[in-house]
Design a protein around this motif. Structure first.
Motif, PDB file in Angstrom:
ATOM      1  N   ASP A 139      34.278  20.144   1.817  1.00 60.48           N
ATOM      2  CA  ASP A 139      33.881  20.889   0.986  1.00 60.48           C
ATOM      3  C   ASP A 139      34.784  22.110   0.527  1.00 60.48           C
ATOM      4  O   ASP A 139      35.284  22.993   1.767  1.00 60.48           O
ATOM      5  N   ARG A 194      30.254  28.739   3.358  1.00 63.72           N
ATOM      6  CA  ARG A 194      30.349  28.229   1.838  1.00 63.72           C
ATOM      7  C   ARG A 194      29.442  29.759   1.267  1.00 63.72           C
ATOM      8  O   ARG A 194      28.086  29.569   1.750  1.00 63.72           O
ATOM      9  N   LEU A 230      25.462  19.024   2.115  1.00 63.82           N
ATOM     10  CA  LEU A 230      26.493  19.998   2.430  1.00 63.82           C
ATOM     11  C   LEU A 230      26.983  20.276   4.043  1.00 63.82           C
ATOM     12  O   LEU A 230      28.136  20.527   4.212  1.00 63.82           O
TER      13      LEU A 230
END
Length: 281
Positions: A139, A194, A230
């Motif tokens: 990511d 994140r 995620l």
């Protein structure tokens, strides 16, 4: 000179001998080894005592006795000796945690005196990897948490801890010790997240680190963002930092009933190499 099997609190001058024991299994012992490398054996700096078990004058096993009670490279005789000492000292720890065989035996000896536990997690797979996964794109939005983002990261850390352990880390001292630990990880550049619109979507920390092995902990995805993969891409990002900057081996341990997390870690390349056990008070 110690000539028979015995236990005692290690002295600062025994640091090299303690590190030699810890180095026998750098993955399983990463948490304690990281603390000892930074703080030495002084109980005040270490946050607890380091007990040693000696056979014929040679240091063979350790037990860290602080907020956690952690048996290290401990066979049955050493475990019995550590249990005797722990029983005499009284329970000061909030958990017993360590490799499953030794921890199982230690708890069996202490349970009649310290029980009942709030929860026993008898099998927590220990997983490791030495390389980045093929076919998984890390990511790009997972980054180091900045020191000025403590107010952003703390609610996610508290939510993760409460979900994982079953009690809030803000209980007792109002969260001062927990906040200090989070600040330590952020300050040392080992907290990753994140963050979208000022809220944490994914987070994880490199909680223990030596030049031989490190341990990822505190993996969490905000509930409203779960099911999007995620945790896989986020873990790949944190793994990249760990392998490039910290150590050649990256580990973690996970509850055996958390099938989703275990599947995510396997996708990132982690393989089971053993098991931990945790007893929570």
């Amino acid at each position: 000179m110690l000539t028979t099997s015995t236990t005692k609190v290690l002295e600062p001058g025994e640091l090299d001998a303690a590190l030699a024991v810890l180095d026998r299994d750098p993955v399983a012992n990463a948490f304690v080894a990281a603390r000892v490398q930074v703080a030495g054996l002084d109980p005040w700096r270490l946050g607890g005592e380091m007990w040693g078990w000696y056979a014929e004058g040679r240091l063979e096993s350790l037990c860290y006795a602080g907020a956690n009670l952690v048996p290290i490279c401990a066979g049955p005789e050493a475990v019995r000796a550590f249990a005797d000492r722990a029983r005499r000292s009284g329970r000061r720890c909030s958990s017993i945690v360590g490799p499953a065989p030794a921890t199982t035996e230690l708890w069996s000896l202490l349970e009649p005196h310290w029980g009942p536990a709030r929860e026993v997690r008898a099998h927590q797979p220990l997983m490791v990897t030495r390389s980045m996964p093929a076919g998984i794109e890390p990511d790009p939005y997972v980054r180091r948490v900045r020191k000025d983002e403590m107010e952003v990261i703390m609610p996610a850390c508290v939510a993760m801890f409460t979900e994982e352990v079953g009690i809030s880390p803000l209980a007792g001292d109002g969260g001062l010790l927990y906040q200090a630990r989070v600040a330590e990880l952020v300050g040392s550049g080992r907290s990753f997240a994140r963050i979208e619109d000022g809220r944490v979507v994914f987070k994880a920390e490199i909680g223990a680190a030596t030049d031989r092995a490190c341990q990822i902990q505190g993996v969490w995805v905000a509930p409203e963002h779960r099911g999007r993969g995620l945790s896989v891409t986020g873990m790949a990002a944190v793994l990249g930092h760990a392998l490039r900057e910290v150590s050649p081996v990256v580990s973690l341990y996970v509850n055996d009933y958390n099938a989703a997390a275990r599947a995510s870690y396997r996708r990132v390349g982690f393989e089971e190499v053993g098991a931990f056990m945790s007893v929570l008070f």
